[in-house]
Design a protein around this motif. Structure first.
Motif, short mmCIF file in Angstrom:
data_model
loop_
_atom_site.label_atom_id
_atom_site.label_comp_id
_atom_site.label_asym_id
_atom_site.label_seq_id
_atom_site.Cartn_x
_atom_site.Cartn_y
_atom_site.Cartn_z
N ARG A 253 0.84 -1.21 0.00
CA ARG A 253 0.00 0.00 0.00
C ARG A 253 0.87 1.26 0.00
N LEU A 254 1.96 1.20 0.77
CA LEU A 254 2.85 2.35 0.83
C LEU A 254 3.54 2.59 -0.52
N ARG A 255 3.74 1.53 -1.29
CA ARG A 255 4.34 1.66 -2.62
C ARG A 255 3.31 1.99 -3.68
N GLY A 256 2.04 2.12 -3.30
CA GLY A 256 0.99 2.48 -4.25
C GLY A 256 0.45 1.31 -5.05
N ILE A 257 0.65 0.11 -4.57
CA ILE A 257 0.16 -1.08 -5.29
C ILE A 257 -1.24 -1.41 -4.81
N GLN A 258 -2.16 -1.53 -5.77
CA GLN A 258 -3.53 -1.92 -5.44
C GLN A 258 -3.60 -3.44 -5.40
N GLU A 259 -4.08 -3.99 -4.32
CA GLU A 259 -4.19 -5.43 -4.21
C GLU A 259 -5.65 -5.85 -4.28
N LEU B 71 4.93 -1.62 -13.96
CA LEU B 71 3.86 -1.20 -14.87
C LEU B 71 3.36 0.20 -14.51
N GLY B 72 3.24 0.48 -13.24
CA GLY B 72 2.82 1.81 -12.81
C GLY B 72 3.79 2.88 -13.27
N LYS B 73 5.08 2.60 -13.20
CA LYS B 73 6.10 3.55 -13.65
C LYS B 73 6.06 3.74 -15.16
N GLN B 74 5.52 2.75 -15.87
CA GLN B 74 5.40 2.83 -17.32
C GLN B 74 4.08 3.47 -17.76
#
Length: 137
Positions: free
Chosen positions: A30-36, A110-113
């Motif tokens: 969550r802190l890295r912005g990943i949606q689970e 993928l988020g960075k892309q």
């Protein structure tokens, strides 16, 4: 209190380290912005939003059993093969691995892309199987 800390510095450091590791295991993604998403939410994304299932495991793992219609791109080759995902840019992507660790890395990449709708399957294929959902061989 100070005397206790001095006498038990190693125990205090171990307790703090283990607490930090526990915190990171619960909140790190969550802190890295990943949606689970869990297995049920993933099936809803697949069935109702036409999500792509991106399997980031190795070929041998994929061959042993994978989610129906998933696309295999091992996480180590994801950056060099990112062009294969361009046509899915506007669709949700559910990244999957064995346990959810490699797929979390894939979500970050993928988020960075610029892929905005990226989800990590929490627990990976192991959680998918535990939920009684089918795998294809």
């Amino acid at each position: 209190m100070l005397q206790f800390l001095q006498n038990n510095i190693w125990m205090v450091l171990i307790a703090l380290t283990s607490g930090a590791m526990l915190f990171w295991s619960f909140f790190g993604n969550r802190l890295r912005g990943i949606q689970e998403v869990n297995s049920i939410a993933a099936t809803q994304l697949i069935n109702h939003k036409n999500a792509l299932v991106l399997d980031v495991r190795e070929q041998s793992e994929y061959d042993a059993g994978h989610i129906l219609n998933s696309k295999l791109i091992p996480v180590g080759k994801l950056l060099e093969r990112i062009g294969e995902l361009e046509k899915y840019r506007d669709r949700p992507i559910v990244a999957v691995c064995r346990s959810g660790q490699r797929s979390a890395s894939a979500c970050t990449l993928l988020g960075k892309q610029g892929f905005a709708q990226v989800y990590n399957l929490n627990g990976g294929v192991m959680a998918w199987q535990k939920a009684g959902l089918p795998l294809e061989k």
